[in-house]
Write a protein that holds these residues in place. Structure first.
Motif, PDB file in Angstrom:
ATOM      1  N   ALA A 188      -0.547  33.828  14.893  1.00 12.25           N
ATOM      2  CA  ALA A 188      -0.795  34.275  13.516  1.00 12.25           C
ATOM      3  C   ALA A 188       0.211  35.340  13.087  1.00 12.25           C
ATOM      4  N   GLU A 189       0.970  35.865  14.052  1.00 12.15           N
ATOM      5  CA  GLU A 189       1.988  36.873  13.743  1.00 12.15           C
ATOM      6  C   GLU A 189       3.323  36.156  13.546  1.00 12.15           C
ATOM      7  N   HIS A 190       3.839  36.206  12.361  1.00 13.82           N
ATOM      8  CA  HIS A 190       5.126  35.542  12.126  1.00 13.82           C
ATOM      9  C   HIS A 190       5.851  36.161  10.940  1.00 13.82           C
ATOM     10  N   ALA A 191       7.159  36.117  11.020  1.00  9.65           N
ATOM     11  CA  ALA A 191       7.995  36.560   9.908  1.00  9.65           C
ATOM     12  C   ALA A 191       7.851  35.573   8.750  1.00  9.65           C
ATOM     13  N   PRO A 192       8.236  35.977   7.524  1.00  8.66           N
ATOM     14  CA  PRO A 192       8.173  35.031   6.389  1.00  8.66           C
ATOM     15  C   PRO A 192       8.887  33.722   6.707  1.00  8.66           C
ATOM     16  N   LEU A 193       8.284  32.619   6.256  1.00  3.97           N
ATOM     17  CA  LEU A 193       8.769  31.285   6.622  1.00  3.97           C
ATOM     18  C   LEU A 193      10.253  31.096   6.318  1.00  3.97           C
ATOM     19  N   LEU A 194      10.658  31.397   5.095  1.00  2.00           N
ATOM     20  CA  LEU A 194      12.051  31.133   4.708  1.00  2.00           C
ATOM     21  C   LEU A 194      13.025  32.031   5.475  1.00  2.00           C
ATOM     22  N   VAL A 195      12.591  33.250   5.788  1.00  2.00           N
ATOM     23  CA  VAL A 195      13.440  34.139   6.585  1.00  2.00           C
ATOM     24  C   VAL A 195      13.635  33.561   7.982  1.00  2.00           C
ATOM     25  N   SER A 196      12.524  33.137   8.601  1.00  2.00           N
ATOM     26  CA  SER A 196      12.607  32.558   9.952  1.00  2.00           C
ATOM     27  C   SER A 196      13.459  31.301   9.958  1.00  2.00           C
ATOM     28  N   LEU A 197      13.265  30.457   8.952  1.00  2.00           N
ATOM     29  CA  LEU A 197      14.025  29.215   8.878  1.00  2.00           C
ATOM     30  C   LEU A 197      15.513  29.500   8.671  1.00  2.00           C
ATOM     31  N   GLY A 198      15.811  30.464   7.800  1.00  2.00           N
ATOM     32  CA  GLY A 198      17.210  30.805   7.538  1.00  2.00           C
ATOM     33  C   GLY A 198      17.889  31.358   8.781  1.00  2.00           C
ATOM     34  N   VAL A 199      17.192  32.244   9.514  1.00  2.00           N
ATOM     35  CA  VAL A 199      17.759  32.779  10.756  1.00  2.00           C
ATOM     36  C   VAL A 199      17.972  31.653  11.763  1.00  2.00           C
ATOM     37  N   GLY A 200      16.986  30.762  11.869  1.00  2.00           N
ATOM     38  CA  GLY A 200      17.106  29.647  12.811  1.00  2.00           C
ATOM     39  C   GLY A 200      18.307  28.768  12.488  1.00  2.00           C
ATOM     40  N   LEU A 201      18.512  28.473  11.199  1.00  2.00           N
ATOM     41  CA  LEU A 201      19.656  27.638  10.804  1.00  2.00           C
ATOM     42  C   LEU A 201      20.979  28.331  11.135  1.00  2.00           C
ATOM     43  N   LEU A 202      21.070  29.627  10.814  1.00  2.00           N
ATOM     44  CA  LEU A 202      22.308  30.377  11.091  1.00  2.00           C
ATOM     45  C   LEU A 202      22.603  30.410  12.591  1.00  2.00           C
TER      46      LEU A 202
END
Length: 353
Positions: A188-202
């Motif tokens: 249940a602890e997670h960074a904002p979805l788009l932030v996490s996705l953007g970091v993952g893509l980079l």
């Protein structure tokens, strides 16, 4: 070495992994788990209903970003190759036992260093185990043990795992009712979805371009010393994560009371030794397997499928370590893993004619 473009790509990948590995925890991911491939796979398996731990259910965007970032990068630079066909069952089992080793320690090799740079001294002994496992892997390779070379594959086998992660992205964005999301616990602890996705893509793009790998850095360091770019990358990753932890006030040195840790040191050593040994034999740590699968490597894709199955079973069968220690069946699973790797070495060893 300083004039080589590949060296600076490794530096960029390792720097981003170290900094964002800390910042993602600041932005909402569990403490010391800004990036953890094994923990995130356990979360993702739970989200798909593959185990029943209600505290471990979330489709982690970082994993999706790693694979799709690597896919996009390899397509853009014309490096996507559908390849595979070497020891598929061996690689499937390797993926399973990679997660067993990580779950017993509570974290993949990336998390090991994130824990260590946050002051978690229990990770120090696990590092000794990981380095020992890498050394065992190198000894095995020197003795002629290998899984065989990948060959070009027809029928688009290399697209299967990237396609699976595209489907997971759709599930994450659409959130259909059959996808489960924890409302308590670490998932249940997670960074904002788009932030996490953007970091993952980079990070996925940089890792694909650089071939950065944690166990690869240790391996090359043992083989080539300071001449190895991946070894320097590992050093930069550690220094970047340490400085990031210090700058955000998350450096808490100590042996007791560390988040997501236990004091069963022998099993932390053995668990990470298993991870190091297996990683060298299959050509990369869990993170590297995700990146290679995004490039069309069906062999790495099988490892990823094995890791996903392992993530489901370590939770479903109660094999994973917790703050209370390592459960009995988790210890048994590690011993079985060592036995299978040893037998695999005997079976797959090439002997001189």
């Amino acid at each position: 070495m300083l004039k080589q473009r590949e060296f600076w790509l490794v530096m960029a990948a390792s720097l981003s992994l170290g900094v964002f590995g800390v910042l993602l925890a600041v932005w909402g991911n569990p403490e010391n788990s800004g990036i953890c491939v094994s923990c995130f796979l356990e979360n993702s398996a739970g989200a798909l209903g593959l185990h029943g731990n209600e505290r471990m259910q979330y489709l982690r965007p970082e994993l999706i970003g790693f694979v799709l970032g690597a896919m996009g990068s390899s397509l853009a630079f014309r490096e996507f190759r559908s390849r595979g066909g070497s020891a598929p069952m061996g690689r499937l089992l390797a993926g399973f036992f990679l997660i067993v080793g990580c779950a017993v320690f509570i974290g993949c090799p990336i998390k090991l260093f994130l824990r260590l740079t946050a002051g978690d001294l229990t990770a120090l002994l696990a590092f000794v185990g990981l380095a020992g496992g890498v050394w065992l892997g190198l000894r095995s390779l020197a003795a002629g043990v290998h899984f065989g070379a990948a060959t070009p594959q027809k029928g688009g086998a290399g697209w299967v795992v990237p396609g699976l992660f595209v489907l997971l992205l759709v599930f994450l964005l659409a959130q259909p009712s059959f996808v489960l999301f924890s409302n308590r616990g670490s998932a249940a602890e997670h960074a904002p979805l788009l932030v996490s996705l953007g970091v993952g893509l980079l990070v996925g793009v940089l890792a694909q371009r650089s071939r950065f790998c944690i166990t690869g850095g240790l391996r090359d360091g043992l083989l080539m010393g300071l001449r190895a770019p991946l070894f320097w990358g590992l050093m930069v990753f550690v220094v970047a994560a340490a400085l990031a932890n210090l700058s955000v006030g998350r450096f808490e040195p100590g042996l007791y009371g560390q988040p997501g840790a236990h004091l069963d040191h022998v099993w932390s050593i053995l668990g990470m030794a298993l991870v190091g040994w297996v990683s060298v034999l299959i050509g990369g740590c869990p993170f590297r397997q995700l990146i290679k699968s995004g490039e069309g490597d069906a062999d790495a894709g099988l490892v990823v499928v094995g890791m996903l199955a392992g993530a489901a079973l370590v939770q479903g069968w109660g094999l994973a370590g917790t703050a209370a220690g390592v459960p009995f069946y988790g210890k048994v699973a590690v011993v079985i893993g060592f036995g299978l790797v040893f037998v695999t070495g005997l079976v797959m060893r090439e002997r001189p004619a």
